[in-house]
Enzyme design. Structure first.
Site, PDB file in Angstrom:
ATOM      1  N   LYS A 111       0.809  -1.223   0.000  1.00 20.73           N
ATOM      2  CA  LYS A 111       0.000   0.000   0.000  1.00 20.73           C
ATOM      3  C   LYS A 111       0.838   1.267   0.000  1.00 20.73           C
ATOM      4  O   LYS A 111       0.353   2.330  -0.370  1.00 20.73           O
ATOM      5  CB  LYS A 111      -0.982   0.010   1.186  1.00 20.73           C
ATOM      6  CG  LYS A 111      -2.136  -0.977   1.019  1.00 20.73           C
ATOM      7  CD  LYS A 111      -3.336  -0.607   1.879  1.00 20.73           C
ATOM      8  CE  LYS A 111      -4.546  -1.483   1.550  1.00 20.73           C
ATOM      9  NZ  LYS A 111      -5.726  -1.202   2.331  1.00 20.73           N
ATOM     10  N   LYS A 192      -6.493  -8.869  -6.697  1.00 18.35           N
ATOM     11  CA  LYS A 192      -7.815  -9.227  -6.184  1.00 18.35           C
ATOM     12  C   LYS A 192      -8.810  -8.106  -6.486  1.00 18.35           C
ATOM     13  O   LYS A 192      -8.414  -6.947  -6.645  1.00 18.35           O
ATOM     14  CB  LYS A 192      -7.769  -9.545  -4.695  1.00 18.35           C
ATOM     15  CG  LYS A 192      -7.586  -8.356  -3.805  1.00 18.35           C
ATOM     16  CD  LYS A 192      -7.881  -8.737  -2.360  1.00 18.35           C
ATOM     17  CE  LYS A 192      -7.787  -7.490  -1.512  1.00 18.35           C
ATOM     18  NZ  LYS A 192      -8.523  -7.489  -0.313  1.00 18.35           N
ATOM     19  N   LYS A 195     -12.539  -2.829  -3.591  1.00 22.27           N
ATOM     20  CA  LYS A 195     -13.489  -1.719  -3.661  1.00 22.27           C
ATOM     21  C   LYS A 195     -12.819  -0.370  -3.864  1.00 22.27           C
ATOM     22  O   LYS A 195     -13.453   0.577  -4.306  1.00 22.27           O
ATOM     23  CB  LYS A 195     -14.391  -1.702  -2.415  1.00 22.27           C
ATOM     24  CG  LYS A 195     -13.654  -1.616  -1.093  1.00 22.27           C
ATOM     25  CD  LYS A 195     -14.640  -1.522   0.050  1.00 22.27           C
ATOM     26  CE  LYS A 195     -14.375  -2.495   1.178  1.00 22.27           C
ATOM     27  NZ  LYS A 195     -13.068  -2.426   1.817  1.00 22.27           N
TER      28      LYS A 195
HETATM   29  N1  AQP Z   1     -11.485 -10.017  -3.899  1.00 24.07           N
HETATM   30  C1  AQP Z   1     -11.816 -10.607  -2.772  1.00 24.07           C
HETATM   31  N2  AQP Z   1     -12.119 -11.928  -2.754  1.00 24.07           N
HETATM   32  C2  AQP Z   1     -12.472 -12.533  -1.586  1.00 24.07           C
HETATM   33  N3  AQP Z   1     -12.536 -11.895  -0.402  1.00 24.07           N
HETATM   34  C3  AQP Z   1     -12.247 -10.583  -0.378  1.00 24.07           C
HETATM   35  N4  AQP Z   1     -12.215  -9.662   0.612  1.00 24.07           N
HETATM   36  C4  AQP Z   1     -11.863  -8.462   0.094  1.00 24.07           C
HETATM   37  N5  AQP Z   1     -11.656  -8.567  -1.220  1.00 24.07           N
HETATM   38  C5  AQP Z   1     -11.878  -9.873  -1.553  1.00 24.07           C
HETATM   39  C6  AQP Z   1     -12.548  -9.927   1.994  1.00 24.07           C
HETATM   40  O1  AQP Z   1     -13.459  -8.901   2.390  1.00 24.07           O
HETATM   41  C7  AQP Z   1     -13.170  -8.490   3.736  1.00 24.07           C
HETATM   42  C8  AQP Z   1     -13.035  -6.967   3.690  1.00 24.07           C
HETATM   43  O2  AQP Z   1     -11.815  -6.540   3.898  1.00 24.07           O
HETATM   44  P1  AQP Z   1     -11.434  -5.013   4.072  1.00 24.07           P
HETATM   45  O3  AQP Z   1     -12.507  -4.104   3.684  1.00 24.07           O
HETATM   46  O4  AQP Z   1     -10.920  -4.825   5.453  1.00 24.07           O
HETATM   47  O5  AQP Z   1     -10.242  -4.779   3.135  1.00 24.07           O
HETATM   48  P2  AQP Z   1      -9.685  -5.535   1.960  1.00 24.07           P
HETATM   49  O6  AQP Z   1      -9.476  -6.978   2.215  1.00 24.07           O
HETATM   50  O7  AQP Z   1      -8.460  -4.764   1.550  1.00 24.07           O
HETATM   51  O8  AQP Z   1     -10.881  -5.377   0.904  1.00 24.07           O
HETATM   52  P3  AQP Z   1     -10.902  -4.510  -0.378  1.00 24.07           P
HETATM   53  O9  AQP Z   1     -12.253  -4.607  -0.984  1.00 24.07           O
HETATM   54  O10 AQP Z   1      -9.733  -4.861  -1.262  1.00 24.07           O
HETATM   55  O11 AQP Z   1     -10.728  -3.052   0.207  1.00 24.07           O
HETATM   56  P4  AQP Z   1      -9.663  -1.940  -0.121  1.00 24.07           P
HETATM   57  O12 AQP Z   1      -9.777  -1.732  -1.612  1.00 24.07           O
HETATM   58  O13 AQP Z   1     -10.090  -0.759   0.656  1.00 24.07           O
HETATM   59  O14 AQP Z   1      -8.294  -2.408   0.291  1.00 24.07           O
HETATM   60  C9  AQP Z   1     -11.947  -9.277   4.181  1.00 24.07           C
HETATM   61  O15 AQP Z   1     -12.398 -10.379   4.954  1.00 24.07           O
HETATM   62  C10 AQP Z   1     -11.334  -9.767   2.898  1.00 24.07           C
HETATM   63  O16 AQP Z   1     -10.639 -10.987   3.042  1.00 24.07           O
END
Ligand code: AQP
Length: 328
Positions: A111, A192, A195
């Site tokens: 990040k 992956k 969002k």
């Molecule tokens: N692509 C994915 N496939 C499966 N599981 C996913 N998770 C996130 N993306 C995927 C799961 O969703 C939960 C949310 O996690 P988070 O919001 O704390 O952050 P993250 O994992 O970093 O999710 P994002 O969507 O990628 O957010 P940003 O873009 O803000 O970094 C977790 O349980 C994760 O495993």
């Protein structure tokens, strides 16, 4: 009953990846475990957020939890910032964390790479995550691959605290769901689905209308072949679409491969879009009802009240063990 804790950042509009990888498992776990599901707004601000968007996304994520089937009478649904003990134990955990441990975190490296200036919050984020988990003495933490290293640190910090100040914290275990697909980005299957990706075509948002879903799936990157076959190394894009299909249509991958044998990607993508739409439609319907009822504020208030009772007791015990002079 074993305790489960997990959180999602309000750092964008929730995606199908968040649903398949996290929320649908939360819905199952609430029947067999004491669950704490939070919207981790204090984590979201470790990267810059626009205040108006943060407020909207926070309410939206909480409403989506409920719309997707989390029952606020069964599970504790709340905002991290509504329970001040998170920030306080987060600070305490930071003081127990070594710089070298944080420097090794791959998520921080990812990040922060290429950025001129990086907030210190992003660096100490894993200590706050440890506090989130330890405040409720969670036994199980549903984590994706990218969070495993943070959970390891939480376990180390819990053990460190217990050794220095006497046995107190439960050492949490990762919860690996039976079916836990990692959903990849629609425009690049080596990343992956996220969002916060600036390209909305890379993800399906849970609130995307049907036409947008159709368009995004028809434009999803595939290879130049024709075969619908699950092979993550040779066909990562098609394999990702197969995982999404399997999760939404509740069919095995082998079943889907057989169904489309000898056909190209066109019909497969069209059908996939309809399965995604059918999965999201009831969630979107309930979401609209919840948002227009205004009930979410009340749900979050009650959730925060219950969570605070458990969290405040932990914090008091921790401070007492560490030698803080407590208020009378
Ligand atoms: N692509 C994915 N496939 C499966 N599981 C996913 N998770 C996130 N993306 C995927 C799961 O969703 C939960 C949310 O996690 P988070 O919001 O704390 O952050 P993250 O994992 O970093 O999710 P994002 O969507 O990628 O957010 P940003 O873009 O803000 O970094 C977790 O349980 C994760 O495993």
């Amino acid at each position: 009953m074993k305790r489960v804790l997990s959180g999602i950042q309000p750092s964008g509009s929730l995606t199908l990846g968040n649903y398949i990888g996290a929320i649908q498992n939360f819905v199952k776990l609430q029947h067999t475990h004491q669950c704490y599901f939070m919207v981790v707004d204090l984590h979201a601000i470790t990267v810059p957020q626009e205040p108006k968007a943060l407020r909207e996304q926070t309410e939206s994520v909480a409403a989506l939890f409920v719309a997707a089937g989390i029952d606020p009478e069964k599970a504790n649904v709340f905002l991290q910032s509504h329970v001040p003990a998170h920030a306080e134990l987060g600070w305490i955990m930071t003081t127990l964390t070594h710089m070298g441990e944080l420097e090794r975190m791959t998520q921080f490296k990812d990040k922060s790479s290429g950025k001129e200036s990086v907030g210190a919050g992003l660096f100490v984020y894993p200590s706050l995550m440890a506090a989130d988990i330890l405040l409720y003495n969670a036994d199980l933490v549903p984590v994706g691959d990218d969070q495993k290293q943070h959970l390891e640190l939480t376990r180390d910090l819990a053990q460190r605290f217990n050794q220095r100040f006497g046995e107190y914290f439960t050492i949490p275990e990762p919860y690996i769901p039976e079916v836990g697909a990692r959903i990849m980005s629609l425009d690049d299957a080596s990343n992956k689905m996220s969002k916060s990706n600036p390209n909305p075509g890379s993800y399906i948002a849970l609130l995307d209308p049907p036409d947008v879903i159709r368009k995004k799936i028809s434009r999803a990157t595939t290879d130049s072949g024709r075969e619908i076959k699950y092979d993550v190394k040779a066909k990562p894009e098609v394999s990702n679409l197969l995982s999404i299909y399997s999760q939404c249509a509740k069919l095995s991958i082998a079943n889907i491969e057989a169904k489309y044998e000898g056909q190209g990607y066109g019909q497969f993508k069209k059908d996939l879009a309809e399965h995604v739409i059918a999965t999201l439609e009831p969630i979107q319907q309930r979401y609209r009802e919840i948002r227009s009822s205004g009930k979410i504020i009340d749900i979050l208030d009650k959730g925060a009240q219950r969570a605070s009772e458990a969290a405040d007791e932990t914090l008091r015990n921790v401070k007492e063990r560490m030698g803080f002079l407590l208020r009378g």
